[in-house]
Design an enzyme around this catalytic site. Structure first.
Site, PDB file in Angstrom:
ATOM      1  NE  ARG A 223      -4.117  -1.204   0.950  1.00  0.00           N
ATOM      2  CZ  ARG A 223      -5.413  -1.077   1.250  1.00  0.00           C
ATOM      3  NH1 ARG A 223      -5.794  -0.934   2.493  1.00  0.00           N
ATOM      4  NH2 ARG A 223      -6.319  -1.060   0.296  1.00  0.00           N
TER       5      ARG A 223
ATOM      6  CD  GLN B 128      -2.488   6.057  -4.377  1.00  0.00           C
ATOM      7  OE1 GLN B 128      -2.380   6.797  -5.354  1.00  0.00           O
ATOM      8  NE2 GLN B 128      -2.942   6.481  -3.211  1.00  0.00           N
TER       9      GLN B 128
ATOM     10  CG  ASP C  68      -4.495  -0.990  -3.506  1.00  0.00           C
ATOM     11  OD1 ASP C  68      -5.018  -2.112  -3.338  1.00  0.00           O
ATOM     12  OD2 ASP C  68      -4.355  -0.158  -2.592  1.00  0.00           O
TER      13      ASP C  68
ATOM     14  CB  SER D 210      -7.655   0.877  -3.640  1.00  0.00           C
ATOM     15  OG  SER D 210      -6.994   1.125  -2.439  1.00  0.00           O
TER      16      SER D 210
ATOM     17  CE1 TYR E 130      -7.665  -3.543   5.211  1.00  0.00           C
ATOM     18  CE2 TYR E 130      -5.281  -3.675   4.943  1.00  0.00           C
ATOM     19  CZ  TYR E 130      -6.561  -3.873   4.448  1.00  0.00           C
ATOM     20  OH  TYR E 130      -6.725  -4.394   3.203  1.00  0.00           O
TER      21      TYR E 130
END
Lengths: 374, 374
Positions: free
Chosen positions: A120, A125, A128, A131, A226
């Site tokens: 992450r 990104q 990902d 996401s 998280y």
């Protein structure tokens, strides 16, 4: 080299890459094989893949011939055995919490990458999948709720009087929760959100929602964004705050999951029984035990007029755009391991090593090593 | 006097008035009887009606004892016969296009009002059930489409690339069409709309949608805001324009109805076959023959990856707010015929006479007289 796109199992509507991604691969001098019917449920038929330069083949041919097998859901053990000896397996296997498969891949001296392991980090990104799929899930959860609710989301001022906007409570303001907030706001609802991470407050408020404050949460910035487990006193006060908010809400969407653990219980039975008749609970944590005490996975139950939806694989219910996003994530990752039309596994790259389950049977990243040693 | 609220037939989820409307009636010194379970599907149980001051009774008691029977769907002929001789029947009977029932009411010397007859005047707006239910239908049609579409409605700019907004085409910009435009815009779609009435253009544009122009439409301002039938040349050019727009669209919502006539055919079979795989057609005219050639009433069919939804009673799918609006419309009308707790039928009032099917068996308005003489 050849990249292969497999057809997903019956219950999955997405496909790892759409025809538009095939075009990109072809422009890298990579051949592409696609399993017959792979894109059908995502509205991309074989002809579209062919037009984009792919060869349509049956499953066993694909597994034997390609250098990289790209999928989403895990293949069976027999199918992995039938793959060419040097070929690479890619998908989203939940490798850290699927020890049977991970041990098998190591035992068989396989090379495998699992997309949920993508670090992450800012550079990662664009790869990902957690996401991008959470974006789909948050959007879709609100549509599902709005469709079930016997009331309007937006306010209406009509000749016959005013309809007040619905009140939506979102529990957990990660990517799915934030997208749910944004979508519920778009539809005109009044939105409240709760998260144990104080960092979420600003994001919630910037989307026009109200943040439900409960003091004294444990916040762990090293948890990669998280939420972490909370102490008993906090959990008690949190439950009271959520109870109070939920009983005022028309819609509650719960998104609280802790990787590899049972989902925290946020909506107790007494809360459901005190909710408004007609209210809707969408439990996005249903597959890991549920955030609501009365959730049943993959089912919608109705208790005292309150509908509780135990949502399964919601991303599969927006198959075209979910596959488009998945394919973009895949291409961005493949760009790291394909150079000039050839496989190029550089484990110095933290994204390549971080996403790797094992290389020729050897774990190359600490999360997998740690899991195996436990 | 006593007002009665009947339970609707099995397939209807709405109720004519919710408990909140009972409170208002009580404040007028009117007694209220509610049939057991009348509000259940609209999430208003008997206890709520009782708390608001209503008496819960069985159906036959209600039909015998009340002075005004309030419902939505028509009662059976046997049930109308079982009503007290002087009592008034109210509902939404589609009286001008339901000659059997209208003739029966006259033959039985009944007094009846049918809410779809409420004149489309400014003073009567607060009683206009067609408008309030069209608001529900337009909103719900978009939610249904968004839920079926395999793509997002809004645009997304993500780390992995851009998702373009969905393109929505609305045919017919009456109340339902305008509400569909507003809801699709809320959800972030690009919206195109078409209507034969030039007056609709400004309204469409003020909601941020693009108006699809087809020159030479017949426009009849005396049609009470409804569209009228068009000549052949215009229909041909209209079909071409709609074909072109529909094949670019992700969602088409059709709302074109002509009272008492078969709905105009706007989406031909060739158009459906040329649409994008995954596209969705919501046909709100399904019950009067459909605006799309392939529509099947009350069913969703899939042709070449295009879903065509033949929508039935969509207002019933938002039962709580639809009943709330219906009840407000009802109260505003009842206010005209109840004075100081007593029935007061003043046929000098154009709304009272305009909404009346017959008074003690005699038609009091020209639309009903004309229909009977034909």
């Amino acid at each position: 080299m050849i990249v292969g796109i497999v057809k997903e199992p019956e219950e999955e509507s997405r496909v790892a890459m759409l025809p538009e991604a095939v075009k990109t691969l072809k422009s890298w001098n990579v051949e592409v094989m696609v399993e017959t019917g792979a894109g059908k449920k995502a509205f991309a038929d074989d002809a579209l893949y062919q037009e984009s330069g792919a060869e349509i083949v049956d499953r066993s041919t694909l597994l034997q011939k390609v250098d990289i097998v790209c999928g989403i859901q895990a293949l069976s053990i027999a199918e992995i055995r039938s793959m060419g000896p040097k070929s690479v397996l890619m998908g989203q296997f939940n490798a850290l919490y699927n020890p049977e498969l991970t041990h098998f891949l190591i035992h068989e001296s396989r090379t495998a990458f699992s997309m949920e392991l993508v670090p992450r980090t800012t550079r990662a990104q664009s790869m990902d999948v957690l996401s991008s799929m959470a974006t789909v899930v948050g959007y879709k959860a609100v549509l599902m709720a709005a469709n079930l609710l016997p009331r309007f989301f937006p306010m209406f001022m009509t000749a016959a009087g005013t309809i007040t906007p619905s009140r939506v409570l979102i529990l957990g303001a990660g990517v799915a929760g934030l997208q749910a907030i944004a979508t519920a706001k778009r539809l005109g609802a009044t939105v409240f959100a709760f998260d144990v991470r104080q960092a979420a407050k600003e994001e919630v408020m910037s989307l026009g929602a109200k943040f439900v404050e409960v003091e004294g949460a444990t916040d762990d910035k090293s948890a990669g964004g998280y939420a972490v487990e909370q102490n008993e006193d906090f959990i008690h006060r949190q439950k009271e705050a959520i109870h109070e908010q939920a009983t005022k809400a028309d819609v509650v969407i719960t998104t609280a999951q802790i990787p590899g653990k049972k989902a925290p219980l946020l909506i107790e039975e007494r809360t459901v029984l005190a909710m408004k008749p007609g209210a809707v609970v969408i439990d996005l944590a249903a597959s890991s035990g549920g955030n609501c005490a009365l959730t049943q996975a993959d089912q919608t139950v109705s208790i005292n007029g309150v509908s509780i939806v135990g949502v399964g694989n919601l991303a599969a219910q927006l198959p075209q755009d979910a596959s488009k996003m998945y394919g973009k994530n895949y291409l961005n990752f493949l760009k790291l391991i394909i150079k000039e039309g050839q496989m190029n596994l550089n484990f110095e790259d933290d994204i390549v090593s971080g996403t790797c389950v094992c290389h020729e049977g050897k774990p190359v990243n600490s999360r997998i090593t740690q899991m195996i040693n436990n």
